[in-house]
Write an enzyme that holds these catalytic residues in place. Structure first.
Site, PDB file in Angstrom:
ATOM      1  N   HIS A   1       0.214  -4.062  -1.677  1.00 10.70           N
ATOM      2  CA  HIS A   1      -0.679  -5.207  -1.488  1.00 10.70           C
ATOM      3  C   HIS A   1      -0.929  -5.519  -0.011  1.00 10.70           C
ATOM      4  CE1 HIS A   1       3.111  -7.734  -1.337  1.00 10.70           C
ATOM      5  NE2 HIS A   1       2.403  -8.331  -0.404  1.00 10.70           N
TER       6      HIS A   1
ATOM      7  N   ASP B   1       3.520  -1.537  -6.419  1.00 13.93           N
ATOM      8  CA  ASP B   1       3.417  -2.269  -5.157  1.00 13.93           C
ATOM      9  C   ASP B   1       4.109  -1.540  -4.009  1.00 13.93           C
ATOM     10  OD1 ASP B   1       2.430  -4.207  -3.534  1.00 13.93           O
ATOM     11  OD2 ASP B   1       3.983  -5.683  -3.964  1.00 13.93           O
TER      12      ASP B   1
ATOM     13  N   SER C   1       6.173  -9.196   3.607  1.00 11.92           N
ATOM     14  CA  SER C   1       5.955  -8.185   2.583  1.00 11.92           C
ATOM     15  C   SER C   1       5.951  -6.788   3.178  1.00 11.92           C
ATOM     16  CB  SER C   1       4.625  -8.431   1.873  1.00 11.92           C
ATOM     17  OG  SER C   1       4.643  -9.638   1.153  1.00 11.92           O
TER      18      SER C   1
END
Length: 302
Positions: free
Chosen positions: A24, A59, A141
Site C-alpha cells: 500500500h 500487502d 508502514s
C-alpha cells in the site's frame, strides 16, 4: 489531473538494491499509477527506484534501486515462530513524515486477524499478524519491526483504529515466504500468498453423519465447494468426508486447516475421501487464495 505525494518506510533486503515495503506504500488509490518513486536513505541521498513486484492482498512489495554505490547492508530476518510474548520490539521508520524515528514496545500477541482498509476503501482481512505496543503511525508502514539484536521480526503495517498502543506487523516468516514468491514472479499480484483448496468444512456430529449417509469413521465433512477452485477441479462435492491427507488421519477441522495452510501453492495433496459410501483417493493441487475470497463461515475452513 490529480497528483499527490505519499511516503512510507522500507528496508534493504538484498545487496543488489532490493528494498521491501508494504504494497500500500507504492500502490496509489483507485488503481492509479506512480509517476516517480524515490528512496531517501539515512544520509539524505535521494535515489530513483522502480517497482519489481507487489502482492496487494498480502500487502508486500519489492522495489529496487540500481547502481547505488552507498547501499546499506541488507537486514537479517529473524525466525518469527520463536518470538515470545512480552519481548522487546522496536519500530523504525518515518511516522507522519518524521525521518529516522524509533519507537519501542513489546510483542503483545500473535496470530491476529485484522480487517485493514486500503486507500481505495476496500477492506482486506490480514491473518496471522503480530500485535505490538510499539507505536505505529502513518509513514511507519513498510518499515522494520526489530528485536534487540537488530533482526527484523516483522514489517510494520497498521494500527488499531481509535485505540492507542495496538499496532500490527506482518511476521518475518510470512515476509520471507511472500518475498521469495514475488522474486520469482515479478509484476502486480492480487493473490494473498495463502494456500487454499476452496471448501467449507465442518466437524462431524451425529446429525451431520446422518445427513451425509451414515458415515461412521473419522474425518471432516465438506459442506460447501466453491466454484472454479482446486477442490472443484478435483471433483469434491458437498457431503463428502475428508479423512486422510498424505497418509495423515484427519480427526477434526483444525487439523485439516493446518495441513492446507502449511502447504505451498502448487503443491499436490493426496486426499482420501468418502463419498456416499465409496472411498476415493483424490489429488488436489493447492491454490493461492485470491484477494476478495469469501471469508469462511463459523466452523468452516479455508
Amino acid at each position: 489531473k490529480y497528483q499527490a505525494r505519499a511516503s512510507g518506510s522500507g528496508f534493504v533486503y538484498k545487496s543488489d538494491g532490493e528494498i521491501v515495503t508494504n504494497a500500500h506504500v507504492v500502490t496509489p488509490p483507485n488503481n492509479g499509477t506512480i509517476s516517480k518513486l524515490e528512496v531517501v536513505f539515512a544520509d539524505g541521498d535521494r535515489i530513483q527506484a522502480h517497482i519489481v513486484s507487489t502482492n496487494i492482498a498480502a500487502d508486500l512489495a519489492i522495489i529496487k534501486v540500481d547502481g547505488y554505490a552507498k547501499l546499506p547492508p541488507p537486514v537479517e530476518l529473524a525466525n518469527s515462530d520463536t518470538l515470545e510474548q512480552g519481548q522487546w520490539a522496536i519500530a523504525i521508520g518515518e511516522p507522519i513524515g518524521l525521518q529516522k524515528t524509533v519507537t519501542v514496545g513489546v510483542v503483545s500477541a500473535f496470530n491476529r486477524n485484522e480487517p485493514i482498509q486500503n486507500e481505495s476503501g476496500q477492506a482486506i482481512t490480514f491473518k496471522g499478524l503480530l500485535q505490538t505496543s510499539a507505536p505505529i503511525n502513518p509513514g511507519n508502514s513498510g518499515g522494520p519491526l526489530v528485536d534487540l539484536q537488530g533482526k527484523v521480526i516483522g514489517i510494520n503495517q497498521s494500527t488499531a483504529q481509535s485505540v492507542q498502543g495496538i499496532g500490527f506487523a506482518i511476521p518475518a516468516n510470512t515476509v520471507r515466504q511472500i518475498v521469495a514468491s514475488l522474486e520469482q514472479h515479478p509484476g502486480i499480484h492480487q493473490g494473498t500468498g495463502s494456500s487454499y483448496i476452496g471448501v467449507g468444512l465442518r466437524d462431524l456430529n451425529p446429525g451431520l453423519r446422518r445427513q451425509i449417509g451414515g458415515y461412521q469413521g473419522p474425518g471432516v465433512a465438506v459442506i460447501q465447494v466453491f466454484p472454479d477452485t482446486p477442490a472443484d477441479t478435483a471433483g469434491l462435492n458437498p457431503g463428502d468426508v475428508i479423512y486422510r491427507v498424505d497418509g495423515k488421519d484427519i480427526t477434526n477441522n483444525q487439523e485439516l486447516i493446518r495441513i492446507i495452510s502449511g502447504a505451498k501453492p502448487g503443491q499436490t495433496l493426496n486426499v482420501d475421501t468418502w463419498s456416499q459410501g465409496i472411498k476415493k483417493l483424490v489429488s488436489i493441487k493447492v491454490g493461492e487464495k485470491p484477494a476478495g475470497y469469501g471469508q469462511p463461515q463459523p466452523q468452516q475452513g479455508p
